[in-house]
Design an enzyme around this catalytic site. Sequence first.
Site, mmCIF file in Angstrom:
data_model
loop_
_atom_site.group_PDB
_atom_site.id
_atom_site.type_symbol
_atom_site.label_atom_id
_atom_site.label_comp_id
_atom_site.label_asym_id
_atom_site.label_seq_id
_atom_site.Cartn_x
_atom_site.Cartn_y
_atom_site.Cartn_z
ATOM 1 N N LYS A 206 30.600 43.742 40.722
ATOM 2 C CA LYS A 206 31.702 42.863 40.284
ATOM 3 C C LYS A 206 31.621 41.486 40.926
ATOM 4 O O LYS A 206 32.495 40.650 40.758
ATOM 5 C CB LYS A 206 33.061 43.510 40.590
ATOM 6 C CG LYS A 206 33.276 44.821 39.867
ATOM 7 C CD LYS A 206 34.756 45.202 39.940
ATOM 8 C CE LYS A 206 34.971 46.324 40.902
ATOM 9 N NZ LYS A 206 36.391 46.756 40.959
ATOM 10 N N LYS B 160 32.346 40.567 43.646
ATOM 11 C CA LYS B 160 33.566 40.294 44.426
ATOM 12 C C LYS B 160 33.254 40.504 45.905
ATOM 13 O O LYS B 160 32.717 41.535 46.294
ATOM 14 C CB LYS B 160 34.683 41.280 44.056
ATOM 15 C CG LYS B 160 35.411 41.020 42.757
ATOM 16 C CD LYS B 160 36.600 41.986 42.624
ATOM 17 C CE LYS B 160 37.448 41.697 41.415
ATOM 18 N NZ LYS B 160 38.617 42.575 41.301
HETATM 19 N N1 C2G Z 1 46.671 44.431 38.038
HETATM 20 C C1 C2G Z 1 47.900 44.231 37.405
HETATM 21 N N2 C2G Z 1 48.512 43.037 37.498
HETATM 22 C C2 C2G Z 1 47.964 42.029 38.228
HETATM 23 C C3 C2G Z 1 46.727 42.225 38.886
HETATM 24 C C4 C2G Z 1 46.099 43.451 38.779
HETATM 25 O O1 C2G Z 1 48.413 45.155 36.731
HETATM 26 N N3 C2G Z 1 48.623 40.845 38.301
HETATM 27 C C5 C2G Z 1 46.014 45.739 37.891
HETATM 28 C C6 C2G Z 1 44.650 45.645 37.218
HETATM 29 O O2 C2G Z 1 44.791 45.589 35.805
HETATM 30 C C7 C2G Z 1 43.991 46.931 37.685
HETATM 31 C C8 C2G Z 1 44.601 47.142 39.090
HETATM 32 O O3 C2G Z 1 45.765 46.300 39.157
HETATM 33 O O4 C2G Z 1 44.378 48.019 36.845
HETATM 34 C C9 C2G Z 1 43.639 46.764 40.194
HETATM 35 O O5 C2G Z 1 43.230 45.427 39.980
HETATM 36 P P1 C2G Z 1 41.833 44.956 40.624
HETATM 37 O O6 C2G Z 1 41.801 45.324 42.055
HETATM 38 O O7 C2G Z 1 41.588 43.545 40.203
HETATM 39 O O8 C2G Z 1 40.840 45.936 39.850
HETATM 40 P P2 C2G Z 1 39.461 45.539 39.139
HETATM 41 O O9 C2G Z 1 38.675 44.657 40.018
HETATM 42 O O10 C2G Z 1 39.821 45.114 37.771
HETATM 43 O O11 C2G Z 1 38.687 46.955 39.151
HETATM 44 O O12 C2G Z 1 36.351 50.622 37.321
HETATM 45 C C10 C2G Z 1 37.456 49.749 37.165
HETATM 46 C C11 C2G Z 1 37.420 48.639 38.177
HETATM 47 O O13 C2G Z 1 37.202 49.152 39.481
HETATM 48 C C12 C2G Z 1 38.728 47.850 38.120
#
Ligand code: C2G
Length: 129
Positions: free
Chosen positions: A45, A47
């Site tokens: 990712k 990240k």
């Molecule tokens: N999320 C949310 N609202 C936000 C930010 C994040 O609902 N303002 C949700 C995202 O949609 C996700 C969860 O919080 O369902 C975790 O977000 P992230 O840590 O950014 O996850 P991500 O990097 O998208 O990883 O295999 C799937 C991946 O690991 C998802």
Amino acid sequence: MKKVITYGTFDLLHYGHIQLLRRAKAYGDYLIVALSTDEFNWNEKQKKCYFSYEQRKILLESIRYVDLVIPEENWAQKVSDVQEFKVDTFVMGDDWEGKFDFLKDYCDVVYLPRTPEISTTQIKKDLGK
Ligand code: C2G
């Protein structure tokens, strides 16, 4: 017992994450969070997390909605996770809408609206990082 699973990085944990976890837990009695490892975040990712996997795990385990935290090490583990933990419902924010529909053969798949105006990227920007 109805089991729910969700996946994510959850770095710089914020209320958007908490709102997602709260709503995901409402689909069952037991919520599993598959937390992206530092390696998975960097390799898959691009990240770079502020908090390490262990630190993020401690944060997530302190949340009342979360019952178990497991590592997310690759994109391919979701089907085996759902089978191994006998998961009923897979939940993700709708920025992933449709991306995990293949799991519908194994469990319910729910995409929830993201919480607007909050993101780790925005937090870092606002803090001038
Ligand atoms: N999320 C949310 N609202 C936000 C930010 C994040 O609902 N303002 C949700 C995202 O949609 C996700 C969860 O919080 O369902 C975790 O977000 P992230 O840590 O950014 O996850 P991500 O990097 O998208 O990883 O295999 C799937 C991946 O690991 C998802």
